[in-house]
Scaffold this motif. Structure first.
Motif, short mmCIF file in Angstrom:
data_model
loop_
_atom_site.label_atom_id
_atom_site.label_comp_id
_atom_site.label_asym_id
_atom_site.label_seq_id
_atom_site.Cartn_x
_atom_site.Cartn_y
_atom_site.Cartn_z
N MET A 169 -2.04 2.43 14.12
CA MET A 169 -1.26 3.66 14.28
C MET A 169 -2.01 4.83 13.66
N VAL A 190 -1.22 -4.45 1.24
CA VAL A 190 -0.73 -4.59 2.62
C VAL A 190 -0.01 -3.29 2.98
N GLY A 233 2.69 4.62 0.69
CA GLY A 233 3.12 5.31 1.91
C GLY A 233 3.68 4.38 2.96
N GLY A 287 -5.64 -2.93 7.29
CA GLY A 287 -5.33 -3.81 8.40
C GLY A 287 -4.93 -5.22 8.04
N ALA A 321 0.83 -1.21 0.00
CA ALA A 321 0.00 0.00 0.00
C ALA A 321 0.87 1.26 0.00
N ILE A 373 1.67 12.22 8.17
CA ILE A 373 2.92 12.49 7.46
C ILE A 373 2.77 13.75 6.60
#
Ligand code: FMN
Length: 298
Positions: free
Chosen positions: A65, A260, A20, A240, A18, A69
């Motif tokens: 989390m 992911v 980032g 997730g 995924a 960013i």
């Protein structure tokens, strides 16, 4: 039996990284085998380089989390010139995630990518500054405009990445499909917040951030399932995913492929392990990813 075709792209398996959470791909070469992945999606690219937000911009939460960013990145030109060549010869599909503050920004980033990558993923969870802070991804008319504009600026397959911060995801699915998107990925992070009770201050410098990781998986699975009720184009499930079982939930709910994300921070080999687990499941159950997609029994 794990290969899939999506928006004209041939993927050796349905697992991608995924945006980032996997840098520009090459940073992960020492830690995992990129050729075992269906595709890698690189960090969101803008027209000009961006420093992102000031810190603190990451905080761990139960089973996830929060990040703020602020889309720090090297800019599209430096990506094409400096980052992309490091992936030369690696046999996997490379997807560029792009964003802009205006429709024109998105178009220009798409144009500058040319045909240097396999596909474009449009991140529409960014503020539209011209319109005074409306987020493209929460307004179907704005989303339509961005997707149509990017489609007219590239010959590459276009994937539109939806925000979960909406009341009815089906409205967004229909809007971006009408605009000509070739596939839809979902979900991006969910807006969240954490407070330091001793200081009575927000933990993140930006006050709110995006929640990701296992904590959001049930929401993401629900949204993929809802999107699958109306979508005509292929869906890519995100949110997730840590194990192959997690990924299979998304596939059974209606996704043709998965991404992911946060799991890469715990184990840079996570996406490969997810791909291997799906392969094992498919072999054991004498099935295929194609057959499993949307096979939910209700
Ligand atoms: C640190 C971080 C940076 C991210 N940057 C981007 C980005 O640049 N573009 C984008 O579309 N999504 C970005 N995302 C969202 C992820 O690609 C993904 O949609 C989200 O984290 C949910 O998946 P996960 O729970 O597996 O992480 C970012 C997520 C994290 C945690």
């Amino acid at each position: 039996m794990v290969s899939v075709e999506l928006a004209g792209l041939k993927l050796k398996n349905p697992v991608m990284t995924a945006s980032g959470t996997f840098g520009y791909g090459s940073e992960f070469l020492p830690y995992t085998d990129l050729e075992k992945l269906g595709a890698i999606v690189v960090k969101g690219l803008s027209l000009n380089p961006r420093q992102g937000n000031p810190g603190p911009r990451i905080v761990e939460t139960p089973c996830g989390m929060l990040n703020a960013i602020g889309l720090q990145n090297v800019g599209v030109d430096a990506f094409v010139k400096e980052k992309l060549p490091k992936l030369k010869g690696i046999k996997t599909q490379i997807i560029a995630n792009i964003f802009g503050e205006t429709v024109e920004d998105y178009m220009e980033v798409a144009k500058r990518l040319g045909d240097s990558v396999s596909a474009i993923e449009i991140n529409i969870s960014c503020p539209n500054v011209k319109k005074g802070g409306i987020v493209f991804g929460t307004d179907p008319n704005e989303a339509f405009k961005v997707v149509s504009a990017v489609k007219s600026s590239t010959t590459l397959p276009v994937i539109t990445k939806l925000s979960p911060n909406v009341t009815d995801i089906k409205v967004m699915v229909k809007a971006v499909e009408e605009a000509g998107t070739d596939a839809i990925s979902l979900i991006n992070t969910i807006t969240g917040m954490a407070i330091d009770v001793d200081k009575r201050r927000p933990v993140l410098a930006t006050i709110t951030g995006g929640l990701s990781g296992p904590a959001i998986k049930p929401i993401a699975v629900r949204m993929v399932w809802q999107a699958a009720q109306v979508a005509k184009v292929p869906l890519i499930g995100i949110g997730g995913i840590v194990t192959a079982k997690d990924a299979l939930e998304f596939i059974i709910a209606g996704a043709k492929a998965v991404q992911v994300g946060t799991a890469n921070f715990m184990d840079p080999d996570s996406a490969v392990k997810v791909a291997e687990g799906i392969e094992e499941y498919v072999r054991k159950n004498k099935t295929s990813v194609k057959e499993l997609t949307g096979s939910l029994r209700v």
